[in-house]
Design a protein around this motif. Sequence first.
Motif, short mmCIF file in Angstrom:
data_model
loop_
_atom_site.label_atom_id
_atom_site.label_comp_id
_atom_site.label_asym_id
_atom_site.label_seq_id
_atom_site.Cartn_x
_atom_site.Cartn_y
_atom_site.Cartn_z
N ARG A 43 32.18 52.59 67.20
CA ARG A 43 33.08 53.73 66.84
C ARG A 43 33.09 53.61 65.20
N VAL A 44 33.42 55.17 64.91
CA VAL A 44 33.63 55.13 63.51
C VAL A 44 34.99 56.11 63.34
N GLU A 45 35.82 55.72 62.53
CA GLU A 45 36.87 56.52 62.34
C GLU A 45 37.18 57.06 60.98
N ALA A 46 38.17 58.17 60.98
CA ALA A 46 38.21 58.75 59.63
C ALA A 46 39.78 59.26 59.76
N SER A 47 40.28 59.67 58.58
CA SER A 47 41.45 60.34 58.56
C SER A 47 41.48 61.27 57.47
N THR A 48 42.49 62.50 57.77
CA THR A 48 42.38 63.49 56.78
C THR A 48 43.81 63.91 56.73
N LEU A 49 44.13 64.44 55.60
CA LEU A 49 45.52 64.97 55.28
C LEU A 49 45.60 66.00 56.58
N VAL A 50 47.09 66.16 56.86
CA VAL A 50 47.10 67.12 57.78
C VAL A 50 46.81 68.60 57.43
N ASP A 51 46.96 68.99 56.18
CA ASP A 51 46.52 70.43 55.82
C ASP A 51 44.87 70.37 55.23
N ASN A 52 44.08 69.31 55.31
CA ASN A 52 42.83 69.45 54.96
C ASN A 52 41.94 69.89 56.08
N THR A 53 41.97 71.01 56.16
CA THR A 53 41.12 71.85 57.35
C THR A 53 39.73 71.74 57.28
N ALA A 54 39.34 71.84 56.06
CA ALA A 54 37.78 71.86 55.64
C ALA A 54 37.27 70.63 56.04
N SER A 55 37.89 69.38 55.72
CA SER A 55 37.40 67.98 56.32
C SER A 55 37.44 67.74 57.91
N GLN A 56 38.41 68.53 58.41
CA GLN A 56 38.79 68.25 59.81
C GLN A 56 37.66 69.04 60.70
N ARG A 57 37.24 70.24 59.82
CA ARG A 57 36.07 71.02 60.28
C ARG A 57 34.52 70.03 60.35
N VAL A 58 34.51 69.37 59.30
CA VAL A 58 33.33 68.51 59.21
C VAL A 58 33.47 67.50 60.38
N LEU A 59 34.55 67.08 60.47
CA LEU A 59 34.57 65.99 61.38
C LEU A 59 34.60 66.37 62.88
N ALA A 60 35.03 67.66 63.05
CA ALA A 60 34.75 68.36 64.44
C ALA A 60 33.11 68.58 64.81
N LYS A 61 32.63 69.04 63.64
CA LYS A 61 31.17 69.48 63.94
C LYS A 61 30.22 68.23 64.15
N ALA A 62 30.73 66.99 63.38
CA ALA A 62 30.12 65.70 63.47
C ALA A 62 30.32 65.18 64.79
N GLY A 63 31.02 65.61 65.79
CA GLY A 63 31.36 64.93 66.96
C GLY A 63 32.69 64.07 66.96
N PHE A 64 33.60 64.26 66.23
CA PHE A 64 34.73 63.37 66.05
C PHE A 64 35.85 64.26 66.72
N GLU A 65 36.78 63.32 67.33
CA GLU A 65 37.98 63.92 68.03
C GLU A 65 39.22 63.35 67.37
#
Length: 182
Positions: free
Chosen positions: A128-150
């Motif tokens: 597994r690979v993990e990542a975290s984003t600030l709650v309001d960092n929607t751009a980074s959350q989109r990156v992670l979603a597109k890359a298959g993260f949940e």
Amino acid sequence: MVINGVEMREVTLADAAGLAETLRRNRGSMRPFEPYRPEEFYTEHGQLDRIGGLLAEREAGRVRPYVLIDTTTGAPVGGINLGSIALGPFRSGGLGYWVDQEWAGRGLATAAVQEVCRIARDELGLHRVEASTLVDNTASQRVLAKAGFEQYGMAPKYLHINGAWRDHHLFQRLLHDDPPTY
């Protein structure tokens, strides 16, 4: 890996001056998402120290540091690290990345995240690979979603970012279900 005129490769000490320049130029746009950085961080010497530390950690098997390079100019336009690499039964790593504000929105971060996940799976055998984003960092959350993260959770006051302890969403991408190799 090359995408949209940008190559992802392992960082070297020769990248220090270019990274210092790119980080200085992006300082304001990155400030809301970054921990406090001393002035030295934005200098060639500061980047030499940082990269030297990353390369030592790489030799110890704890990090894989990469830089994103504009193939036309040779200038750094971003970075991505797979750190906190743990083997044994955990087989996990943590992801961090950034892209120059002038290159944002071109799919570079998503492509780099996907490539690091491939390396984590195929070369390191991570589960597994993990990542975290600030709650309001929607751009980074989109990156992670597109890359298959949940998203799997929220960590209150997780990291000290931009002068305060900030809440973060936690994400992971499971890479495979094979048993660990020792």
